[in-house]
Design an enzyme around this catalytic site. Structure first.
Site: not given
Length: 545
Positions: A205, A351, A382, A211, A265-266, A510
């Site tokens: 954005k 979040e 399993h 990153e 964002g999510r 950050k």
């Protein structure tokens, strides 16, 4: 306001005391209509919540709590574009992105739907250019691979959707996702690709996410080993709002797809962040995904609370977290295509509701968001299912079960479905000491040997689960599922009196990382850190030599 003081909460406290030792197995034996009583449909999606530690009185009291915190009012406030994300002064309108009815949605007196539709049109036009071969790489070759560079919501959601909709992928089109700033992620992706036929979507954005921008610059350096600087615009597009930084990078701002501050964002896969989905599966299938999300939005907004799937699932979560003291929630899809579904739900839930401060800024004295986790069935059976069946913790499970496979030539679906249904039944019923004893006698055990083995094979049961059953994992159904969990998380945030739409906890790490990066150089001055961090920085410097 603390929910602990609400009369309806206190009523649930008393009800829990009466119900905490009640057996689901006995409840099923007493009520032949339990499934009909505790199941809901929305289109082709069925929620069976009968295998929960509830009675009709429990559901009534949970709904009364939802009414007491004015959940219906909060739903309307969200859909109408009020700034319910009060710490950032923003509306919360991922629902507008999939508003297929196109009814006006107002933010600050302005209808946002024309902007939303303009971006969708731009996405369609771009996808058609790429798919038709009108948009070509610098050497005149057709694009064959999409690489999405993002992180968090700009990665997890689109990656999950592309995995899930692999049967709908366009022939000859590959899609790849790079998020980790660890160079291994980017390098191992690029080593399989050809710069002449690769298109990068840089999703940020602000176009400053450390990153993402680090990976984007490295991808551009890889590209420039064959292409020229003027060719970057043919192989890189952006989803961003920062036109200056996008242009500085070498991307034509005509190929920048807009996203708005009222899209968290999510929750952003429904926006232009979903461009890799549209490029991989086609814009028609992306819009089918939006259709499914809109269908769930209508269900959430219009259905009475007792017949509302997100409300029921959200309130059941409250029941286990706050009354049974459950710490985690497992989401187990019995479809390998949904391998990333639990990870996306993990970000969505943790979040959003991982908060210890309420809307008024006061510290909370009750539990909020659970730890979300899971993997596809039957693999989990399993591995961690041992803990769910016989561990000391109560872990509610959501079983996500598509009836039909996209790959019927592998006739495995009956086995897969049988395992999912059997796990839900086993968690509910358990196995009593008497049943174990009878089995062991049949197997020839007796005396001390039988008595020694018997307690190890007892299953306590009474472990709760939901089953989400649907005919097939289509784009529409996937849209319904994702929107369902988004709304479930919102319901729980309202009850806990927290803002589910900010994420200040993401920011501190950050900030500190930006300070540490230059300090890892040999001659850099190290600022004031704790002794552990300072010594680790020095040790890293030494080991780098």
């Amino acid at each position: 306001m603390t929910p602990l003081n609400i009369p309806e909460w206190q009523s649930l406290v008393r009800h829990y005391s009466d119900l905490k030792f009640v057996s689901m197995r006995e409840q099923f034996a007493l009520d032949s209509n339990r499934f009909e009583r505790f199941s809901i449909k929305s289109g082709d999606l069925l929620l069976d919540y009968s295998k929960n530690r509830i009675t009709q009185e429990t559901v009534d009291k949970l709904i009364q709590l939802a009414e007491a915190v004015e959940i219906q009012d909060w739903i309307e406030r969200m859909f109408k574009g009020e700034a319910i994300n009060h710490t950032e002064g923003r509306a919360v309108l991922h629902t507008a992105l999939r508003n297929r009815s196109n009814t006006p949605v107002m933010v600050d007196g302005k209808d946002v739907m024309p902007m939303v539709n303009a971006v969708l049109d731009k996405m369609r036009n771009f996808c058609e250019q790429v798919h038709s071969g009108t948009w070509l790489g610098f050497s005149g070759k057709k694009i064959t691979d999409i690489v999405n560079i993002g992180i968090g919501g700009s990665d997890l959601g689109p990656a999950m959707i592309c995995d899930a909709l692999e049967p709908y992928g366009i022939d000859g089109m590959g899609v790849h996702f790079v998020s980790n700033v660890d160079g291994t992620d980017l390098s191992t992706t690029l080593e399989k690709l050809n710069p002449e036929t690769t298109l990068f979507v840089v999703a940020s954005k602000t176009f400053t996410t450390q990153e993402t921008i680090t990976n984007a610059h490295s991808a551009r350096n890889w590209f420039l080993k064959q292409g020229k600087q003027e060719d970057v615009a043919k192989h890189f597009v952006a989803v961003s709002t920062n036109a200056d930084e996008v242009a500085k990078f070498g991307i034509d701002t005509a190929n920048m797809f807009e996203i708005w501050d009222w899209v968290g964002g999510r929750y952003s896969l429904w926006s232009a962040i979903g461009l890799p989905i549209a490029l991989y599966t086609g814009m028609d299938n992306f819009e089918r995904l939006l259709d499914g999300g809109h269908q769930m939005d209508n269900h959430f907004r219009q259905q009475p609370l007792k017949e509302n799937i997100p409300v029921i699932m959200g309130m059941l979560g409250i029941w286990y977290v706050n009354f049974f003291n459950s710490h985690t929630q497992a989401i187990v899809p019995y479809d390998h295509s949904l391998a990333r579904f639990p990870s996306h739900m993990q970000q969505l839930d943790m979040e959003s509701n991982g908060k210890f401060i309420n809307r008024s800024g006061a510290r909370i004295n009750y539990k909020t968001g659970p730890v979300i986790w899971g993997t596809p069935g039957t693999n989990g059976q399993h591995a961690y299912f041992q803990l769910i069946h016989q561990g000391t913790q109560l872990i509610p499970v959501d079983f996500v079960l598509p009836v039909n496979s996209h790959y019927p030539e592998c006739d495995h679906q009956s086995i897969l479905l049988a395992n999912g249904l059997a796990q839900a039944e086993a968690l509910m019923k358990g196995k009593t000491a008497e049943e174990v004893r009878a089995e062991l006698v049949k197997e020839g055990y007796e005396g001390k040997e039988l008595e020694a083995l018997l307690p190890h094979k007892v299953f306590p049961g009474n472990r709760p689960s939901n089953v989400l059953l649907f005919p097939k994992l289509t784009p529409e159904m996937l849209g319904q599922l994702v929107a369902l969990y988004e709304h479930k998380v919102f319901v729980q945030g309202v009850v806990w009196n927290i803002n589910s739409f900010d994420q200040w906890g993401v920011e501190l790490g950050k900030q500190l990382a930006k300070a540490i990066v230059p300090e890892l150089k040999d001659d850099a001055e190290i600022s004031a850190h704790d002794s552990s961090t300072t010594h680790l920085i020095k040790l890293i410097r030494e080991l780098r030599q």
